[in-house]
Design a protein around this motif. Structure first.
Motif, mmCIF file in Angstrom:
data_model
loop_
_atom_site.group_PDB
_atom_site.id
_atom_site.type_symbol
_atom_site.label_atom_id
_atom_site.label_comp_id
_atom_site.label_asym_id
_atom_site.label_seq_id
_atom_site.Cartn_x
_atom_site.Cartn_y
_atom_site.Cartn_z
ATOM 1 N N GLU A 6 42.751 47.237 41.718
ATOM 2 C CA GLU A 6 43.306 46.417 42.782
ATOM 3 C C GLU A 6 42.308 45.327 43.214
ATOM 4 O OE1 GLU A 6 46.202 45.985 44.019
ATOM 5 O OE2 GLU A 6 45.582 44.659 45.655
ATOM 6 N N LEU A 7 41.054 45.705 43.286
ATOM 7 C CA LEU A 7 40.021 44.716 43.645
ATOM 8 C C LEU A 7 39.946 43.602 42.604
ATOM 9 C CD1 LEU A 7 36.855 46.606 44.934
ATOM 10 C CD2 LEU A 7 38.022 44.736 46.051
ATOM 11 N N MET A 8 40.020 44.005 41.336
ATOM 12 C CA MET A 8 39.973 42.992 40.264
ATOM 13 C C MET A 8 41.188 42.075 40.342
ATOM 14 S SD MET A 8 38.385 44.643 36.827
ATOM 15 C CE MET A 8 39.320 46.137 36.755
ATOM 16 N N ARG A 9 42.359 42.689 40.605
ATOM 17 C CA ARG A 9 43.591 41.906 40.711
ATOM 18 C C ARG A 9 43.436 40.817 41.783
ATOM 19 N NH1 ARG A 9 46.857 46.347 40.938
ATOM 20 N NH2 ARG A 9 46.541 46.732 38.721
ATOM 21 N N ARG A 10 42.755 41.142 42.863
ATOM 22 C CA ARG A 10 42.578 40.191 43.963
ATOM 23 C C ARG A 10 41.606 39.067 43.617
ATOM 24 N NH1 ARG A 10 41.884 43.881 49.414
ATOM 25 N NH2 ARG A 10 43.853 44.969 49.201
ATOM 26 N N HIS A 11 40.568 39.404 42.865
ATOM 27 C CA HIS A 11 39.455 38.445 42.758
ATOM 28 C C HIS A 11 39.190 37.876 41.373
ATOM 29 C CE1 HIS A 11 38.306 39.102 46.894
ATOM 30 N NE2 HIS A 11 38.376 40.410 46.695
ATOM 31 N N TYR A 12 39.828 38.401 40.331
ATOM 32 C CA TYR A 12 39.369 37.960 39.004
ATOM 33 C C TYR A 12 39.678 36.498 38.717
ATOM 34 C CZ TYR A 12 43.939 38.863 36.631
ATOM 35 O OH TYR A 12 45.240 38.871 36.229
ATOM 36 N N LYS A 13 40.738 35.981 39.285
ATOM 37 C CA LYS A 13 41.044 34.570 39.038
ATOM 38 C C LYS A 13 39.971 33.661 39.658
ATOM 39 C CE LYS A 13 44.538 31.010 39.312
ATOM 40 N NZ LYS A 13 45.752 30.524 39.936
ATOM 41 N N GLY A 14 39.584 33.985 40.875
ATOM 42 C CA GLY A 14 38.541 33.211 41.557
ATOM 43 C C GLY A 14 37.226 33.257 40.802
ATOM 44 N N VAL A 15 36.847 34.469 40.371
ATOM 45 C CA VAL A 15 35.579 34.631 39.651
ATOM 46 C C VAL A 15 35.648 33.904 38.305
ATOM 47 C CG1 VAL A 15 33.992 36.296 38.589
ATOM 48 C CG2 VAL A 15 35.021 36.802 40.797
ATOM 49 N N LEU A 16 36.798 34.046 37.629
ATOM 50 C CA LEU A 16 36.966 33.384 36.331
ATOM 51 C C LEU A 16 36.760 31.872 36.458
ATOM 52 C CD1 LEU A 16 37.978 33.503 33.280
ATOM 53 C CD2 LEU A 16 40.232 33.034 34.202
#
Lengths: 166, 192
Positions: B21-31
């Motif tokens: 769930e944490l990755m779902r929230r933030h992976y686009k921003g980090v990418l």
């Protein structure tokens, strides 16, 4: 406020991140200073220009790919037999400590263990004695047999040597 | 909705679904953050995975003292800067490779429009201008401008004061304006 101070605040001004007093000060300065007005305009244009560098969309399997990678990493982190051996080899301080403990144990055992040397010799002596007795008996029998040709012997000879040849 | 910190604490307790769930929230921003350091889509995906792996591995030591995004972007910054330094050392990435991996979805059967050409050109121009900035000015601008972090959060990532972040953004912005002057319509000179 000087122009340099105002320019430093313009980024926050464009982000609406200024307090009321600073905001009024910046706006009043902008009304009077053409240089700062141009700077603000360029600054806003620059910010818009940076927006042309658009975002990319991540691929759909990001999370499942992540868990695959994580499990592979976990497998790599768990050392096999050779890995454990390598770890032991590389841990010289542990190896040194283990060797010291081993040596101390051996020395302690050697110093304080019961002395069994005499017991070993005793049993060997007993065996030797039996062998010698047997040899002695055999020789006595042989000698008696050889001497029997010189005459009849009184078989009633007692233990004290009384009796004998007629 | 659970906060990032709550999800991270669940992850720490061994709940992998919380981490998903944490990755779902933030992976686009980090990418996208990593992508702006590399300008290479393929590498950005790998580096983003690396960022999340590092966070996952250190979950056991996680203490909810700071905002989760601050911690996340601190790791992302370290991973990206390490990559950039290594790349600059190796100089293996050719210009052709950079242009091939632009990250834009292009269909060869469709005629490339002027807008796509312009955006592609601008992307490379902005990337070059950003690369010429000192490390801290670049990170400060990327976090404030593209990731929407506040000055305070950016200060936590960079481990400096809020005043220092303001100075980094201001100086970086002036340098960028000078580099990108041919693409700006307003006249005027930026002092550095």
């Amino acid at each position: 406020m000087e122009c340099n101070d105002i320019k430093e605040l313009l980024t926050q001004h464009s982000l609406d991140d200024l307090g009321q007093v600073e905001k009024v000060g910046v706006e009043r300065h902008l009304e009077e200073c053409n240089e700062c007005k141009v700077y603000l305009s360029q600054s806003q244009e620059l910010w818009s220009l940076l927006d042309t560098w658009g975002e990319i969309e991540p691929e759909g399997k990001f999370i499942s790919n992540f868990w695959d990678k994580a499990s592979i990493e976990e497998m790599k982190l768990q050392p096999g037999f050779l890995g454990r051996l390598r770890n032991i080899k590389s841990n010289w301080s542990l190896a040194g400590a283990m060797a010291s403990i081993f040596l101390v144990s051996i020395l302690t055992f050697a110093v304080f263990s019961p002395d069994t040397t005499n017991t070993l010799f005793k049993s060997a002596d007993e065996q030797d004695e039996l062998i010698l007795l047997e040899l002695d008996n055999a020789l006595s029998r042989e000698t008696a047999d050889v001497l029997s040709i010189y005459g009849p012997w009184d078989s009633t000879l007692d233990v004290n040597g009384n009796g004998g040849m007629n | 909705m659970e906060s990032d910190i709550e999800l991270m604490l669940r992850t720490k307790a061994g709940d992998d679904s919380a981490y998903s769930e944490l990755m779902r929230r933030h992976y686009k921003g980090v990418l996208n953050y990593v992508y702006r350091f590399t300008n290479l889509r393929e590498n950005s995906e790998d580096l983003t995975q690396e960022v999340f792996l590092r966070v996952y591995r250190s979950a056991k030591q996680y203490k909810p003292e700071a905002k989760f995004t601050t911690w996340l972007y601190k790791i992302a910054t370290n991973v990206s800067l390490t990559y950039v330094k290594k790349k600059n050392k190796d100089k293996n990435v050719s210009l052709d490779e950079m242009n091939e991996n632009t990250g834009e979805v292009e269909d060869s059967s469709v005629e490339i429009s002027d807008d796509i050409i312009y955006r592609n050109e601008m992307k490379n121009v902005i990337f070059s201008a950003m690369e010429s900035l000192p490390e801290r000015e670049k990170v400060a601008i990327m976090l404030c401008k593209y990731e929407g972090l506040s000055y305070e959060e950016t200060a936590n990532v960079l481990e400096c004061t809020v005043g220092a972040v303001k100075a980094y953004v201001h100086r970086g912005r002036m340098k960028l304006a000078n580099k990108l002057k041919p693409y700006l319509t307003e006249e005027g000179e930026y002092g550095v």
